[in-house]
Design a protein around this motif. Sequence first.
Motif, PDB file in Angstrom:
ATOM      1  N   PHE A  39       0.592  -1.374  -0.202  1.00 21.16           N
ATOM      2  CA  PHE A  39      -0.138   0.140  -0.089  1.00 21.16           C
ATOM      3  C   PHE A  39       0.981   1.205  -0.001  1.00 21.16           C
ATOM      4  O   PHE A  39       2.164   1.464   0.619  1.00 21.16           O
ATOM      5  CB  PHE A  39      -1.279   0.051   1.279  1.00 21.16           C
ATOM      6  CG  PHE A  39      -2.186  -0.868   1.794  1.00 21.16           C
ATOM      7  CD1 PHE A  39      -2.746  -1.115   0.853  1.00 21.16           C
ATOM      8  CD2 PHE A  39      -1.246  -2.561   1.984  1.00 21.16           C
ATOM      9  CE1 PHE A  39      -3.491  -2.096   0.990  1.00 21.16           C
ATOM     10  CE2 PHE A  39      -2.126  -3.315   2.524  1.00 21.16           C
ATOM     11  CZ  PHE A  39      -3.006  -3.607   1.532  1.00 21.16           C
ATOM     12  N   GLU A  40       0.694   2.049  -0.443  1.00 22.02           N
ATOM     13  CA  GLU A  40       1.273   3.608  -0.952  1.00 22.02           C
ATOM     14  C   GLU A  40      -0.161   4.631  -1.151  1.00 22.02           C
ATOM     15  O   GLU A  40      -0.746   4.437  -1.935  1.00 22.02           O
ATOM     16  CB  GLU A  40       2.151   3.786  -2.177  1.00 22.02           C
ATOM     17  CG  GLU A  40       3.182   4.677  -2.315  1.00 22.02           C
ATOM     18  CD  GLU A  40       3.433   5.097  -3.391  1.00 22.02           C
ATOM     19  OE1 GLU A  40       4.738   5.734  -3.764  1.00 22.02           O
ATOM     20  OE2 GLU A  40       4.054   3.767  -4.194  1.00 22.02           O
ATOM     21  N   TRP A  54      -3.641  17.447  -4.519  1.00 18.30           N
ATOM     22  CA  TRP A  54      -3.508  16.433  -4.700  1.00 18.30           C
ATOM     23  C   TRP A  54      -3.333  14.815  -3.844  1.00 18.30           C
ATOM     24  O   TRP A  54      -2.337  15.138  -3.081  1.00 18.30           O
ATOM     25  CB  TRP A  54      -3.403  15.041  -6.267  1.00 18.30           C
ATOM     26  CG  TRP A  54      -1.840  15.823  -6.712  1.00 18.30           C
ATOM     27  CD1 TRP A  54      -1.216  16.875  -6.601  1.00 18.30           C
ATOM     28  CD2 TRP A  54      -0.824  14.682  -5.884  1.00 18.30           C
ATOM     29  NE1 TRP A  54       0.486  16.673  -6.295  1.00 18.30           N
ATOM     30  CE2 TRP A  54       0.729  15.551  -6.476  1.00 18.30           C
ATOM     31  CE3 TRP A  54      -1.092  12.802  -6.006  1.00 18.30           C
ATOM     32  CZ2 TRP A  54       2.137  14.206  -5.690  1.00 18.30           C
ATOM     33  CZ3 TRP A  54      -0.108  13.049  -5.499  1.00 18.30           C
ATOM     34  CH2 TRP A  54       1.900  13.348  -5.645  1.00 18.30           C
ATOM     35  N   LYS A  55      -4.013  13.781  -3.834  1.00 19.01           N
ATOM     36  CA  LYS A  55      -4.031  12.551  -3.722  1.00 19.01           C
ATOM     37  C   LYS A  55      -4.058  11.159  -4.232  1.00 19.01           C
ATOM     38  O   LYS A  55      -5.039  11.312  -4.975  1.00 19.01           O
ATOM     39  CB  LYS A  55      -4.634  12.344  -1.979  1.00 19.01           C
ATOM     40  CG  LYS A  55      -5.882  12.075  -2.555  1.00 19.01           C
ATOM     41  CD  LYS A  55      -6.491  11.749  -0.315  1.00 19.01           C
ATOM     42  CE  LYS A  55      -8.126  11.680  -1.040  1.00 19.01           C
ATOM     43  NZ  LYS A  55      -8.448  10.990   0.277  1.00 19.01           N
ATOM     44  N   GLY A  93     -11.851   4.519  -4.547  1.00 20.52           N
ATOM     45  CA  GLY A  93     -13.181   4.991  -3.953  1.00 20.52           C
ATOM     46  C   GLY A  93     -12.121   6.724  -4.833  1.00 20.52           C
ATOM     47  O   GLY A  93     -10.971   6.572  -5.485  1.00 20.52           O
ATOM     48  N   PRO A  94     -12.078   8.094  -4.304  1.00 21.83           N
ATOM     49  CA  PRO A  94     -11.590   8.731  -4.291  1.00 21.83           C
ATOM     50  C   PRO A  94     -10.504   9.156  -4.085  1.00 21.83           C
ATOM     51  O   PRO A  94     -10.372   8.294  -2.659  1.00 21.83           O
ATOM     52  CB  PRO A  94     -12.361  10.034  -3.642  1.00 21.83           C
ATOM     53  CG  PRO A  94     -13.502  10.143  -3.619  1.00 21.83           C
ATOM     54  CD  PRO A  94     -13.684   8.079  -3.165  1.00 21.83           C
ATOM     55  N   GLY A  95      -9.083   8.907  -4.758  1.00 20.63           N
ATOM     56  CA  GLY A  95      -7.618   9.287  -4.318  1.00 20.63           C
ATOM     57  C   GLY A  95      -7.032   8.149  -4.718  1.00 20.63           C
ATOM     58  O   GLY A  95      -5.875   7.762  -4.304  1.00 20.63           O
ATOM     59  N   SER A 130     -11.800   5.965 -14.332  1.00 18.52           N
ATOM     60  CA  SER A 130     -10.618   5.800 -14.090  1.00 18.52           C
ATOM     61  C   SER A 130     -10.907   7.274 -13.540  1.00 18.52           C
ATOM     62  O   SER A 130      -9.589   7.500 -13.283  1.00 18.52           O
ATOM     63  CB  SER A 130      -9.853   6.224 -15.540  1.00 18.52           C
ATOM     64  OG  SER A 130      -9.894   5.245 -15.883  1.00 18.52           O
ATOM     65  N   LEU A 131     -12.031   7.699 -13.008  1.00 19.64           N
ATOM     66  CA  LEU A 131     -11.291   9.012 -12.572  1.00 19.64           C
ATOM     67  C   LEU A 131     -11.063   8.299 -10.650  1.00 19.64           C
ATOM     68  O   LEU A 131     -10.319   9.097 -10.371  1.00 19.64           O
ATOM     69  CB  LEU A 131     -12.534   9.853 -12.236  1.00 19.64           C
ATOM     70  CG  LEU A 131     -13.178  10.668 -13.272  1.00 19.64           C
ATOM     71  CD1 LEU A 131     -14.813  10.849 -12.839  1.00 19.64           C
ATOM     72  CD2 LEU A 131     -12.038  11.661 -13.455  1.00 19.64           C
ATOM     73  N   HIS A 132     -11.587   6.754 -10.893  1.00 17.24           N
ATOM     74  CA  HIS A 132     -11.501   6.465  -8.779  1.00 17.24           C
ATOM     75  C   HIS A 132     -10.220   5.815  -9.574  1.00 17.24           C
ATOM     76  O   HIS A 132     -10.028   4.341  -9.201  1.00 17.24           O
ATOM     77  CB  HIS A 132     -12.418   5.820  -8.454  1.00 17.24           C
ATOM     78  CG  HIS A 132     -13.596   6.937  -8.161  1.00 17.24           C
ATOM     79  ND1 HIS A 132     -14.663   6.410  -7.555  1.00 17.24           N
ATOM     80  CD2 HIS A 132     -13.193   8.499  -7.393  1.00 17.24           C
ATOM     81  CE1 HIS A 132     -15.217   7.815  -6.949  1.00 17.24           C
ATOM     82  NE2 HIS A 132     -14.569   8.774  -7.479  1.00 17.24           N
ATOM     83  N   GLY A 133     -10.079   5.180 -10.395  1.00 14.17           N
ATOM     84  CA  GLY A 133      -8.430   4.269 -10.559  1.00 14.17           C
ATOM     85  C   GLY A 133      -8.991   3.420 -11.331  1.00 14.17           C
ATOM     86  O   GLY A 133      -9.568   3.340 -12.272  1.00 14.17           O
TER      87      GLY A 133
END
Length: 173
Positions: A39-40, A54-55, A93-95, A130-133
């Motif tokens: 995890f990063e 940003w995160k 989720g977000p980020g 892809s807004l949430h990856g």
Amino acid sequence: MQYTRETAVNRLLESYRAYFNISMFEGEQYPLTAICEFFEHSEKYVISRQANLWKADCEEFVYLFNMEQLTCEEFERCRDFAWEDGQRRANIGPGHMYTYVTLVFICDACQEDAKAALRKSRLYKSFRFSLHGWMDFHAALFEVTSGRIVTNRSGKCVEKVLKNVLFNKRCRV
């Protein structure tokens, strides 16, 4: 260096131990040896933490399988298990930036149809355009008897890690 399956697995786990959380498995219904979790979290802010620019959260789940012979049916069963389990473990989720589900097989021999299925395997999923990856699937096989490494297209980075750890005496992951 000539390896046995156990020495190859131990060398890989030793190199992953510095960066990954490792959960060992024995006697399960799959020939699963370990799940390694990475995890990063990265972020950039201005003046205070409340002013976040940003995160990004990045994750990788490595499923390490140890078996005598890999068949096509066994590959598909392990692939489906790892993909579903990786989706359950992912924190979407977000980020969230990306999650890699990485499947590594250490085996004495591998059938040609299993190698072909591994090379062709491609699983990818994006979340909210892809807004949430996204999630991507990496697969690699180390055949102990021949010393060959086989990967899918997304797993070329795993091939570099395996070569570095197994064939380079000084380097680690």
